[in-house]
Scaffold this motif. Structure first.
Motif, mmCIF file in Angstrom:
data_model
loop_
_atom_site.group_PDB
_atom_site.id
_atom_site.type_symbol
_atom_site.label_atom_id
_atom_site.label_comp_id
_atom_site.label_asym_id
_atom_site.label_seq_id
_atom_site.Cartn_x
_atom_site.Cartn_y
_atom_site.Cartn_z
ATOM 1 N N ILE A 1 0.691 -1.104 0.060
ATOM 2 C CA ILE A 1 -0.007 0.050 -0.034
ATOM 3 C C ILE A 1 0.844 1.238 -0.107
ATOM 4 C CG2 ILE A 1 -1.512 1.465 1.177
ATOM 5 C CD1 ILE A 1 -2.392 -1.469 2.484
ATOM 6 N N GLU A 2 0.602 2.071 -0.962
ATOM 7 C CA GLU A 2 1.588 3.254 -1.120
ATOM 8 C C GLU A 2 0.375 4.480 -0.385
ATOM 9 O OE1 GLU A 2 2.415 4.307 -4.670
ATOM 10 O OE2 GLU A 2 3.906 2.721 -5.180
ATOM 11 N N PRO B 1 3.715 11.049 5.630
ATOM 12 C CA PRO B 1 5.265 10.641 6.193
ATOM 13 C C PRO B 1 5.143 9.493 7.313
ATOM 14 C CG PRO B 1 4.409 12.641 7.207
ATOM 15 C CD PRO B 1 3.490 12.625 5.886
ATOM 16 N N PHE B 2 6.155 9.030 7.524
ATOM 17 C CA PHE B 2 6.354 7.521 8.390
ATOM 18 C C PHE B 2 5.288 7.870 9.655
ATOM 19 C CE2 PHE B 2 8.065 5.256 11.725
ATOM 20 C CZ PHE B 2 8.011 4.003 11.256
ATOM 21 N N ASP B 3 5.444 8.691 10.303
ATOM 22 C CA ASP B 3 5.178 9.056 11.486
ATOM 23 C C ASP B 3 3.626 8.967 11.664
ATOM 24 O OD1 ASP B 3 7.713 9.190 12.842
ATOM 25 O OD2 ASP B 3 7.659 11.502 13.165
ATOM 26 N N ARG B 4 3.249 9.761 10.544
ATOM 27 C CA ARG B 4 1.633 9.576 10.622
ATOM 28 C C ARG B 4 0.999 8.322 9.986
ATOM 29 N NH1 ARG B 4 -1.889 13.872 10.969
ATOM 30 N NH2 ARG B 4 -0.517 15.279 11.084
ATOM 31 N N ALA B 5 1.863 7.673 9.084
ATOM 32 C CA ALA B 5 1.440 6.615 8.467
ATOM 33 C C ALA B 5 1.410 5.236 9.831
ATOM 34 C CB ALA B 5 2.388 6.260 7.560
ATOM 35 N N VAL C 1 3.045 -6.351 10.172
ATOM 36 C CA VAL C 1 2.540 -5.301 9.243
ATOM 37 C C VAL C 1 3.684 -4.302 9.206
ATOM 38 C CG1 VAL C 1 0.950 -3.688 8.791
ATOM 39 C CG2 VAL C 1 0.217 -6.032 9.664
ATOM 40 N N PHE C 2 4.225 -4.134 8.029
ATOM 41 C CA PHE C 2 5.697 -3.421 8.079
ATOM 42 C C PHE C 2 5.314 -2.167 7.408
ATOM 43 C CE2 PHE C 2 9.844 -2.968 5.314
ATOM 44 C CZ PHE C 2 10.364 -2.163 6.216
ATOM 45 N N VAL C 3 5.676 -0.972 8.193
ATOM 46 C CA VAL C 3 5.403 0.405 7.740
ATOM 47 C C VAL C 3 6.914 0.943 7.345
ATOM 48 C CG1 VAL C 3 4.507 2.559 8.215
ATOM 49 C CG2 VAL C 3 3.418 0.401 9.193
ATOM 50 N N LYS C 4 6.934 1.349 5.955
ATOM 51 C CA LYS C 4 8.278 1.502 5.623
ATOM 52 C C LYS C 4 8.373 3.018 5.332
ATOM 53 C CE LYS C 4 11.736 0.097 2.102
ATOM 54 N NZ LYS C 4 12.122 -0.570 0.754
ATOM 55 N N ASP C 5 9.314 3.833 5.498
ATOM 56 C CA ASP C 5 9.362 5.041 5.252
ATOM 57 C C ASP C 5 10.211 5.268 3.940
ATOM 58 O OD1 ASP C 5 9.755 7.728 5.302
ATOM 59 O OD2 ASP C 5 11.298 8.081 6.600
ATOM 60 N N ARG C 6 9.429 6.040 2.984
ATOM 61 C CA ARG C 6 10.011 6.256 1.540
ATOM 62 C C ARG C 6 10.402 7.865 1.435
ATOM 63 N NH1 ARG C 6 5.729 4.240 -2.819
ATOM 64 N NH2 ARG C 6 7.441 4.667 -4.045
#
Length: 379
Positions: A267-268, A272-276, A340-345
């Protein structure tokens, strides 16, 4: 006995037809009748501290740095507190609400160690029992309770309640999960409240039995409890209501990207990472996943799933599993463990993936359907 019942029903019907109306109740009311009937704790007159004239107050001679003469003592009393040394009313503007789409959370200027007990006391005072709590993961969950504010009180219903068992019930139950995380600033705590609800329905046309089935999440209830919790932390009630109403949603887009060569995809998120990270955690709570652990530095939520109706009625119920058809692939909770992996792009963007319990790629249909469920809740 029948004569008494008929008399009561007739009296209630007469009152109902007389045009009497009841006052609208509050939006939330989860306290039991016994809790409501407890008398207030009044201080007996003989235990009340009598007033005294401050003119005759004796200076504290135990303080070595205090005034030693009457003139010095009077000068100190007239001077009053120095600016910045005493806060008569603490600054509560630091307690604030943040929001993205339908998700809201509270930011409190206190460390989680202090917030934890206050939040637990808050739920108990609201009429809930704490069913599970884990201070290490910062998660506590209430038991299922009925919201009696949805019951419309009137003379006829009140009369029937005294004779008919269950005659004053909504057929709905709610439970709430609270998750605490350390805030971005030192000594701050982020508080997330997620709602889950079930309703009692007839499974067939014979109406000889009932089952509990899930009903949609109510963001309004979540916002109401955040408002009440703000008041617990010292924010004026009218101000808390205004802050909740005035907090504008932040636009967010979640795009499901299929993986190459049959892989699970991702999922894109255009944030930003903190909010996601915060939003994914709240969606997992709402969807009924149990977050066994999390590692924000690496972007991992370690999750499994438990049927929300199993503990609603004290027995197994497959109605919700049937509704979320993807869980038929993994009915055993022990085998239904995922990361569940949340990755910073780069830039203000993030990526979400569903991995197996060991952190490797999971190309199963179950993982793909979980990812689709998350995308539907995040968009």
């Amino acid at each position: 006995m029948m004569r008494r019942i008929s008399t009561a029903l007739a009296a209630a019907l007469a009152l109902a037809l007389s045009g009497c109306s009841s006052v609208d109740s509050a939006k939330v009311d989860y306290k039991t009748e016994s809790e409501k009937k407890l008398p207030p704790l009044d201080v007996p007159p003989d235990l009340t501290t009598p007033g005294r004239d401050e003119r005759y107050q004796i200076p504290d001679s135990g303080k070595p740095s205090g005034p030693t003469t009457l003139s010095a003592y009077d000068a100190e009393r007239k001077a009053g507190p120095k600016p910045g040394t005493t806060a008569v009313l603490p600054d509560r503007d630091k307690v604030k609400i943040e929001r993205t789409a339908s998700e809201r959370w509270l930011v409190v200027p206190e460390p989680p160690e202090k917030v934890w007990l206050k939040v637990k006391s808050f739920w108990q005072d609201m009429g809930f029992q704490i069913k599970t709590e884990n201070a290490e993961t910062g998660v506590m969950e209430t038991d299922w309770v009925e919201n009696k504010a949805k019951i419309k009180e009137d003379p006829l219903r009140s009369a029937l309640t005294g004779f008919l068992s269950g005659g004053n019930s909504t057929g709905e139950r709610d439970k709430f999960r609270t998750r605490l995380e350390r805030g971005a600033l030192p000594d701050t705590t982020e508080i997330y409240i997620s709602h889950r609800g079930v309703s009692e329905v007839y499974p067939n046309q014979y109406r000889d039995a009932t089952v509990w089935q899930a009903r949609p999440v109510d963001p309004g209830l979540e916002a109401e409890f955040l408002r009440l919790l703000m008041a617990r932390f010292g924010v004026d009630e009218s101000r808390a209501k205004a802050v909740i109403a005035a907090t504008p949603p932040v636009d967010s887009k979640a795009k499901l990207v299929p993986g190459a060569n049959g892989s699970g995809g991702s999922i894109e998120l255009t944030e930003p990472f903190d909010r996601a990270w915060r939003r994914v955690g709240l969606v997992l709570d709402r969807a009924g996943f149990t977050v066994e652990d999390r590692d924000r530095s690496k972007g991992f939520y370690f999750v499994r799933y438990v049927d929300p109706e199993d503990d609603a009625v004290g027995k197994s119920n497959t109605s919700f599993l049937a509704k979320l058809a993807f869980w038929r692939d993994a009915p055993d909770p022990k085998t239904g463990q995922y990361r569940v992996f949340v990755k910073d792009r780069s830039g203000d963007a993030s990526e979400v993936q569903v991995l197996n319990k060991d952190g490797g790629a999971d190309n199963s249909d179950t993982a793909k359907r979980i990812l689709s469920l998350l995308q539907q809740q995040l968009k």
